[in-house]
Write an enzyme that holds these catalytic residues in place. Structure first.
Site, PDB file in Angstrom:
ATOM      1  N   TRP A  31     117.621  76.977   6.269  1.00  0.00           N
ATOM      2  CA  TRP A  31     118.279  77.996   7.102  1.00  0.00           C
ATOM      3  C   TRP A  31     117.342  78.340   8.260  1.00  0.00           C
ATOM      4  O   TRP A  31     116.138  78.494   8.064  1.00  0.00           O
ATOM      5  CB  TRP A  31     118.541  79.274   6.287  1.00  0.00           C
ATOM      6  N   SER A  65     116.152  80.484   1.969  1.00  0.00           N
ATOM      7  CA  SER A  65     114.969  81.189   1.457  1.00  0.00           C
ATOM      8  C   SER A  65     115.136  81.606   0.003  1.00  0.00           C
ATOM      9  O   SER A  65     114.160  81.669  -0.752  1.00  0.00           O
ATOM     10  CB  SER A  65     114.690  82.429   2.325  1.00  0.00           C
ATOM     11  N   PHE A  66     116.390  81.895  -0.384  1.00  0.00           N
ATOM     12  CA  PHE A  66     116.634  82.287  -1.779  1.00  0.00           C
ATOM     13  C   PHE A  66     116.149  81.207  -2.748  1.00  0.00           C
ATOM     14  O   PHE A  66     115.702  81.510  -3.856  1.00  0.00           O
ATOM     15  CB  PHE A  66     118.136  82.549  -1.996  1.00  0.00           C
ATOM     16  N   GLU A  67     116.210  79.951  -2.320  1.00  0.00           N
ATOM     17  CA  GLU A  67     115.820  78.824  -3.193  1.00  0.00           C
ATOM     18  C   GLU A  67     114.327  78.525  -3.135  1.00  0.00           C
ATOM     19  O   GLU A  67     113.855  77.591  -3.805  1.00  0.00           O
ATOM     20  CB  GLU A  67     116.606  77.559  -2.795  1.00  0.00           C
ATOM     21  N   CYS A  89     112.927  81.949   6.840  1.00  0.00           N
ATOM     22  CA  CYS A  89     113.210  82.910   7.912  1.00  0.00           C
ATOM     23  C   CYS A  89     114.530  83.586   7.585  1.00  0.00           C
ATOM     24  O   CYS A  89     115.575  82.927   7.544  1.00  0.00           O
ATOM     25  CB  CYS A  89     113.288  82.183   9.246  1.00  0.00           C
ATOM     26  N   VAL A  90     114.475  84.868   7.322  1.00  0.00           N
ATOM     27  CA  VAL A  90     115.687  85.627   7.025  1.00  0.00           C
ATOM     28  C   VAL A  90     115.904  86.628   8.149  1.00  0.00           C
ATOM     29  O   VAL A  90     115.033  87.460   8.424  1.00  0.00           O
ATOM     30  CB  VAL A  90     115.586  86.361   5.665  1.00  0.00           C
ATOM     31  N   HIS A  97     122.979  90.729   2.379  1.00  0.00           N
ATOM     32  CA  HIS A  97     122.281  89.539   1.900  1.00  0.00           C
ATOM     33  C   HIS A  97     120.798  89.571   2.249  1.00  0.00           C
ATOM     34  O   HIS A  97     119.965  89.097   1.501  1.00  0.00           O
ATOM     35  CB  HIS A  97     122.911  88.272   2.511  1.00  0.00           C
TER      36      HIS A  97
HETATM   37  N1  RBF Z   1     118.885  81.934   4.030  1.00  0.00           N
HETATM   38  C1  RBF Z   1     117.817  82.074   4.831  1.00  0.00           C
HETATM   39  O1  RBF Z   1     116.782  81.434   4.612  1.00  0.00           O
HETATM   40  N2  RBF Z   1     117.874  82.936   5.909  1.00  0.00           N
HETATM   41  C2  RBF Z   1     118.962  83.699   6.191  1.00  0.00           C
HETATM   42  O2  RBF Z   1     118.942  84.440   7.180  1.00  0.00           O
HETATM   43  C3  RBF Z   1     120.092  83.578   5.334  1.00  0.00           C
HETATM   44  N3  RBF Z   1     121.188  84.352   5.558  1.00  0.00           N
HETATM   45  C4  RBF Z   1     122.230  84.240   4.699  1.00  0.00           C
HETATM   46  C5  RBF Z   1     123.377  85.050   4.894  1.00  0.00           C
HETATM   47  C6  RBF Z   1     124.446  84.952   4.041  1.00  0.00           C
HETATM   48  C7  RBF Z   1     125.643  85.823   4.269  1.00  0.00           C
HETATM   49  C8  RBF Z   1     124.393  84.019   2.952  1.00  0.00           C
HETATM   50  C9  RBF Z   1     125.567  83.884   1.995  1.00  0.00           C
HETATM   51  C10 RBF Z   1     123.289  83.226   2.754  1.00  0.00           C
HETATM   52  C11 RBF Z   1     122.210  83.311   3.611  1.00  0.00           C
HETATM   53  N4  RBF Z   1     121.075  82.502   3.422  1.00  0.00           N
HETATM   54  C12 RBF Z   1     120.013  82.657   4.244  1.00  0.00           C
HETATM   55  C13 RBF Z   1     121.051  81.433   2.390  1.00  0.00           C
HETATM   56  C14 RBF Z   1     120.414  81.855   1.070  1.00  0.00           C
HETATM   57  O3  RBF Z   1     118.997  81.867   1.192  1.00  0.00           O
HETATM   58  C15 RBF Z   1     120.798  80.864  -0.039  1.00  0.00           C
HETATM   59  O4  RBF Z   1     120.500  79.551   0.373  1.00  0.00           O
HETATM   60  C16 RBF Z   1     122.281  80.936  -0.397  1.00  0.00           C
HETATM   61  O5  RBF Z   1     122.658  82.263  -0.686  1.00  0.00           O
HETATM   62  C17 RBF Z   1     122.596  80.045  -1.635  1.00  0.00           C
HETATM   63  O6  RBF Z   1     121.865  80.493  -2.771  1.00  0.00           O
END
Ligand code: RBF
Length: 171
Positions: A31, A65-67, A89-90, A97
């Site tokens: 992401w 980032s969640f992973e 980077c979030v 989220h």
């Molecule tokens: N992952 C990031 O690394 N950065 C983000 O800014 C980010 N924003 C997200 C926003 C939404 C609404 C969702 C559903 C996921 C986002 N993710 C982001 C992905 C998240 O880290 C992860 O890959 C997914 O939720 C699948 O587990």
């Protein structure tokens, strides 16, 4: 501001532990890949400039980032490492989220570090805007990937520090 004094993007190699025999894992979130790619480049180049050879660096990509926690654990389970650097980077959006992802990865990496004794470095930008993220991945606020690599070398170097009166958990 405190962060100005803590900018480690400019660092003195002579003050760091010897990294030439260290092995590192780097987990990179896909992401915001332009930002995380720049963080990775900063981290990789820093390790190389500190004497780490390319075959001592193991990189994996994870979707978001969640992973990062699961990716970091995978690296630590499959390679003999001295530290794992996690880069993501979030960017604050309309949904909650942001909070869930940031909390999950911060807690996940803390738990991994404490449970394993291996340093897991939190190199995740958590910004309000993309512009702020750019400023921290090679812009006016340095590159947090460089700082994550420096932190990894410092933390990996802790185990070689000899203390005169060794005490701690387990005696
Ligand atoms: N992952 C990031 O690394 N950065 C983000 O800014 C980010 N924003 C997200 C926003 C939404 C609404 C969702 C559903 C996921 C986002 N993710 C982001 C992905 C998240 O880290 C992860 O890959 C997914 O939720 C699948 O587990």
């Amino acid at each position: 501001m405190a962060s100005v004094q803590q900018n480690l993007s400019v660092f003195d190699k002579s003050q760091l532990p010897d990294a030439t025999k260290m092995h590192f894992g780097i987990a990179v979130a896909e992401w915001n890949s332009v930002i995380t790619g720049a963080l990775y480049q900063g981290a990789y180049d820093t390790l190389i400039s500190c004497g780490v050879s390319p075959d001592q660096i193991h990189k994996i990509d994870v979707p978001g980032s969640f992973e990062l926690t699961a990716g970091a654990k995978f690296l630590a389970s499959n390679y003999k490492l001295d530290a794992v650097i996690c880069l993501g980077c979030v960017i604050q959006g309309e949904t909650r989220h942001f909070d869930f992802i940031c909390q999950a990865v911060a807690n996940g990496l803390t738990n991994l570090s404490v449970m394993s004794g291996l340093p897991f470095i939190f190199g995740v930008l958590t910004t309000d805007t993309e512009e702020q993220a750019k400023e921290r991945s090679g812009g006016k606020h340095g590159n947090k990937g460089i700082e994550a690599a420096i932190t990894a070398i410092k933390m990996a170097g802790l185990k070689s520090q000899k203390t005169k009166n060794k005490i701690g958990f387990g005696g």
